[in-house]
Scaffold this active site. Structure first.
Site, PDB file in Angstrom:
ATOM      1  N   CYS A  19      -1.409   0.046  -4.343  1.00  0.00           N
ATOM      2  CA  CYS A  19      -1.387   0.149  -2.873  1.00  0.00           C
ATOM      3  C   CYS A  19      -0.567   1.336  -2.384  1.00  0.00           C
ATOM      4  O   CYS A  19      -0.957   2.478  -2.561  1.00  0.00           O
ATOM      5  CB  CYS A  19      -0.927  -1.180  -2.283  1.00  0.00           C
ATOM      6  SG  CYS A  19      -1.416  -1.428  -0.570  1.00  0.00           S
ATOM      7  N   HIS A  41      -3.903  -6.345  -5.066  1.00  0.00           N
ATOM      8  CA  HIS A  41      -2.795  -7.296  -5.187  1.00  0.00           C
ATOM      9  C   HIS A  41      -3.338  -8.548  -5.834  1.00  0.00           C
ATOM     10  O   HIS A  41      -4.479  -8.594  -6.264  1.00  0.00           O
ATOM     11  CB  HIS A  41      -2.218  -7.616  -3.802  1.00  0.00           C
ATOM     12  CG  HIS A  41      -1.693  -6.424  -3.084  1.00  0.00           C
ATOM     13  ND1 HIS A  41      -0.646  -5.667  -3.550  1.00  0.00           N
ATOM     14  CD2 HIS A  41      -2.084  -5.850  -1.924  1.00  0.00           C
ATOM     15  CE1 HIS A  41      -0.409  -4.681  -2.705  1.00  0.00           C
ATOM     16  NE2 HIS A  41      -1.266  -4.754  -1.717  1.00  0.00           N
TER      17      HIS A  41
END
Lengths: 244, 460
Positions: A95, A195
C-alpha cells in the site's frame, strides 16, 4: 542458512495489520528450522543494506508521509533502497510502502510529490476510495498463486511500459480500477495494495518471496512443505465468499 | 432562528412512526428504514424533531454505548423526561427514527431530554441538526478503516460535527492526544476528563495510533501510559501536552473481574466511586460520563450514583446466567478494544473458556486485517487458566490462523462456524465463559442465546 529481515518504519507504517506479514514469514521459516532475524529500522536511522536479505514496508497514513519522505532522504535510506532494488535485494511493499517506491504522486488538488523512484510507476490520488475484498492471480513469473485479500486506497497506480504487475485482477479494483493490473514485480521488489494481511492466507506467495531471498545466497535451496491445512482453509473460505 | 414544521415534516413524521410500528408488529426490529424514509420526504426532519429537546450526545471510537448507558442512568434515577436511542442504531436514520417516536405528529416533543449515542461519521450531520447542549467525545482509535481510511479522517469527521454546535459544552478525553487536539480548534466551553495514573501492571503490547505530535510531528513522550496511545503525553518540541482535567481518576483502589473502585476528582473535590462494570476502559467511560453529566446540570452525587447503578449495553460486558456458571459477553470492534479485553481477562484467577466470534459485515468492519494489530500472543501466557478457545463467525478461519501465528496450539482451538453448535459447546462448559464477538456476531449470537435462555430482543 539465515534470513535477515529488515522491517522499515514498523511504528508508523503499521496501519492495516501489515506486521502480520512479518509474523507469517518468521513462522514459515521457523517451521523449517531456518534461522532468521527481524530488525526494525525507523526514523533517524540509516541501514547497512548488505546485512539484510529481505526488506518489508507496510501501509500508513498521509499524515506521516512527508515525515517519512524527509527521513528517507536525510538518512540516506532513499539512495540505499534504490541501489538495493537494482541489485536484486528482495522487497515486500504494501500500500503506502508500495506507492513510495514509485516516481511520484499527484494529489487530487494537483500537488505533486516526488517519491523514491526505485521503480517506474506513478500514482494519482483519486477522489473515490477503492475498498473491498478482492482477488488477483499472480503472473506465472510470480508462481501463479491466487491471492485473496483486502484493498483500501484512493491512489491509482499506473505502471511504466516495461514494468510488470504482480498479478491480474480477478475481482476488485487493483492498481487503478482500469487496466486490471495489481501490484508490481520489478527485479525482486514485490509491491501490492493487498491487506488481509497479504501473506497469512496466501502461503504460496509467502514461500515464493522467502525462496527468492534465500536463493540470492544459495541458488539450490528448497523449502520443504509444511502443514498449511488452516492456511488453505482460510484461503479457500475467503475465495468462496468473495469471488464474483 | 425559528424552526417551522411544515406539511412535509408532518408526513415524514407520520411515515416514520407508521413504518416503525409495522416493523415492530411484524417483529422485524428494523431501526434504519423508518428514519431513511422520513428523510426522503423531509431531508432536515431531524432538525425539526429535535428543536425542543435538550440533547446530551456521545461520540468517539470506543465506549459510546457504555457511556450512553451510564449517562442515561442519571436521567432514570432523577425521574427526568428523556429518551435515548437504545436500539443501538447510532447513524442518522436510526437517530431520526428515535426522535420521531418521541415527538407528536405535529412536531412537539414528548420528552424534555435525549441521550444520543452517535457514530463518528454520522456526528457531522447529527450534531448540526440537533444542536446538543453537551457533547462527550470518548477517544479516537483505529477502527473500521474500510470506512474511514485513516485515523485522522475519523478525527476530522468528529471535528466537523463539533464545529456545528458552537454553544455546546464539549467534554474531551485529555489523555487522548487526538481527541484533545480538538480543543484549540473550537470556540466551545471545554471540559477535560482523564485518568491520572497507570491502569495495568503488564499491559498488552499495542500499536500506537498517535505516535507523532499532531501539531509538529515530533514523537510524543509519556510521563505514564494507561493503554494504547492514552496517558500523560507531551511533545518536547512544541509543548503540546495533556491538559489538566476538570474531572479525573486520581487513584485506582481496586480492579476486579466485576467492577472497579476509584477516587474521582471532580473540580477539586475527591470522592470514591464504584464503577458498575470492570476493566480499565470503563474507568475512562465513568470519568467521561461524570464530566458530561455535571456539564448537563446534574450534581456530582447524581452522576456518581448513575455510575454505580447503570446497566451495561447489549454485549458490553453483559453477563448471562447459564445456571451453574456465568457467561460474560464483551463486544470488540478494533485493536484497542480487543487489547483491553485481553488485559481484563488476564486478571482472572480461575479457569475459564474463551470464545471469539468474528464477522465481517459492514457494522463489524469488512477488513479483518485489524486482528493482526491485537496482541493475541498474550493468550499464551494464560497457561491452564484458559481451558479451550472456541472460534466462530464468518471469518473464523482467519481468526484461527491469527491464533496459530500467535503461538496457540491447534489442539486448543475449536472452530465452530455455526452459532447453534457454539451455544451447545459453551453451555456445556463447567467453567465460566468469556465470549468476544464483533458487532453483528454479537447481535446474532445474543438473539439465539436468549431464545434458548429467555430474554429481551435488542430493539425492544
Amino acid at each position: 542458512m539465515k534470513v535477515n529481515i529488515c522491517h522499515l518504519y514498523p511504528d508508523i507504517l503499521n496501519l492495516y495489520g501489515d506486521s502480520g506479514n512479518i509474523l507469517c514469514m518468521t513462522h514459515r521459516l521457523k517451521e523449517r528450522n531456518i534461522d532468521f532475524s527481524v530488525t526494525p529500522v525507523s526514523v533517524g536511522s540509516s541501514i547497512d543494506f548488505s546485512a539484510f536479505d529481505l526488506f518489508f514496508i507496510g501501509g500508513g497514513q498521509d499524515f506521516e508521509q512527508k515525515l517519512l519522505l524527509d527521513d528517507l532522504k536525510s538518512t540516506g535510506k532513499a539512495v540505499g533502497i534504490i541501489d538495493a532494488v537494482e541489485n536484486n535485494k528482495v522487497f515486500l511493499c504494501i500500500c503506502g510502502g508500495f506507492q513510495m517506491m514509485g516516481k511520484y504522486y499527484v494529489a487530487p488538488d494537483g500537488q505533486k510529490s516526488d517519491f523514491l523512484g526505485a521503480v517506474d510507476f506513478y500514482t494519482l490520488g483519486g477522489k473515490k476510495r477503492m475498498t473491498g475484498n478482492y482477488i488477483f492471480d499472480c503472473t506465472e513469473e510470480n508462481g501463479g498463486h491466487r491471492i485473496v485479500g483486502f484493498e483500501n486506497h484512493a491512489g491509482k497506480t499506473y505502471l511504466g511500459k516495461n514494468v510488470a504487475p504482480l498479478g491480474k485482477i480477478v475481482c476488485g479494483y487493483g492498481n487503478n480500477g482500469e487496466d486490471k493490473t495489481e501490484g508490481v514485480r520489478y527485479k525482486n521488489l514485490f509491491g501490492t495494495y493487498c491487506h488481509g494481511p497479504l501473506l497469512p492466507k496466501n502461503p504460496g506467495l509467502c514461500d515464493e518471496i522467502l525462496l527468492t531471498a534465500i536463493k540470492q545466497k544459495d541458488s539450490s535451496f528448497t523449502l520443504s512443505p509444511i502443514d498449511d491445512t488452516l492456511e488453505n482453509m482460510a484461503h479457500d473460505a475467503a475465495v468462496k465468499m468473495f469471488l464474483k | 432562528m425559528k424552526v417551522c414544521f411544515y406539511m412535509r415534516d408532518f408526513l415524514a413524521t407520520a411515515l416514520c412512526k407508521a413504518t416503525r410500528t409495522a416493523l415492530r408488529i411484524t417483529k422485524r426490529g428494523g431501526t434504519a428504514l423508518p428514519g431513511r424514509l422520513a428523510m426522503k420526504v423531509s431531508p432536515e426532519i431531524l432538525k425539526k424533531l429535535g428543536k425542543d429537546v435538550e440533547v446530551l450526545l456521545v461520540t468517539g471510537t470506543n465506549g459510546k454505548t457504555t457511556s450512553a448507558r451510564m449517562l442515561e442512568q442519571a436521567f432514570v434515577d432523577t425521574d427526568k423526561s428523556y429518551f435515548s436511542n437504545k436500539s443501538g442504531s447510532n447513524l442518522i436514520q436510526g437517530i431520526t427514527s428515535d426522535f420521531a417516536v418521541n415527538t407528536t405528529f405535529f412536531g412537539k416533543s414528548n420528552k424534555k431530554y435525549a441521550v444520543i449515542e452517535c457514530d463518528e461519521a454520522a456526528s457531522k450531520e447529527v450534531i448540526r441538526l440537533v444542536k446538543p447542549k453537551v457533547i462527550l467525545v470518548t477517544n479516537v482509535f483505529r477502527d473500521q478503516l474500510d470506512r474511514f481510511g485513516e485515523i485522522t479522517h475519523t478525527l476530522e469527521n468528529i471535528y466537523t460535527g463539533l464545529s456545528n454546535a458552537p454553544d455546546a459544552t464539549i467534554c474531551l478525553n485529555a489523555d487522548c492526544s487526538l481527541t484533545s487536539s480538538l480543543a484549540k480548534r473550537l470556540p466551545n466551553k471545554i471540559c477535560f476528563y482523564g485518568v491520572d495514573v497507570p491502569l495495568y501492571e503488564k499491559p498488552a503490547q499495542e500499536v500506537s495510533d498517535a505516535l507523532h505530535c499532531i501539531e509538529c510531528k515530533n514523537e510524543y513522550k509519556y510521563t505514564y501510559k494507561t493503554y494504547g496511545h492514552l496517558g500523560g503525553f507531551y511533545c518536547e518540541n512544541c509543548g503540546y501536552k495533556r491538559q489538566k482535567c476538570n474531572v479525573s481518576v486520581c487513584d485506582v483502589l481496586e480492579q476486579t473481574p466485576d467492577y472497579s473502585r476509584v477516587i474521582m476528582n471532580c473540580n477539586g473535590e475527591k470522592n470514591e466511586v464504584k464503577i458498575n462494570l470492570p476493566a480499565g476502559y470503563n474507568i475512562y467511560n465513568a470519568a467521561g460520563s461524570i464530566a458530561a453529566l455535571t456539564a448537563m446540570g446534574f450534581s456530582f452525587d447524581e452522576a456518581k450514583s448513575a455510575i454505580e447503578n447503570f446497566e451495561c449495553g447489549f454485549g458490553r460486558m453483559e453477563k448471562f446466567d447459564l445456571g451453574d456458571k456465568d457467561m460474560r459477553m464483551i463486544l470488540i470492534k478494533n485493536p484497542a478494544g480487543c487489547n483491553q479485553v485481553l488485559n481484563y481477562i488476564s486478571s482472572f484467577d480461575d479457569k475459564f473458556a474463551f470464545a471469539l466470534c468474528i464477522n465481517d459485515k459492514i457494522a463489524d468492519g469488512t477488513d479483518i486485517s485489524w486482528l493482526y494489530d491485537v496482541d493475541f500472543e498474550k493468550l499464551t501466557s494464560f497457561g491452564d487458566r484458559l481451558s479451550n478457545i472456541y472460534i466462530s463467525g464468518s471469518r473464523c478461519y482467519d481468526m484461527a490462523l491469527r491464533l496459530k501465528y500467535a503461538g496457540i496450539s491447534e489442539d486448543k482451538m475449536k472452530i465452530l462456524p455455526d452459532f447453534d453448535e457454539l451455544i451447545g459447546a459453551l453451555t456445556s462448559q463447567s467453567c465460566p465463559v468469556v465470549i468476544v464477538p464483533t458487532y453483528t456476531a454479537m447481535l446474532e449470537f445474543r438473539s439465539k442465546l436468549l431464545k434458548k435462555l429467555g430474554g429481551k430482543e435488542f430493539w425492544r
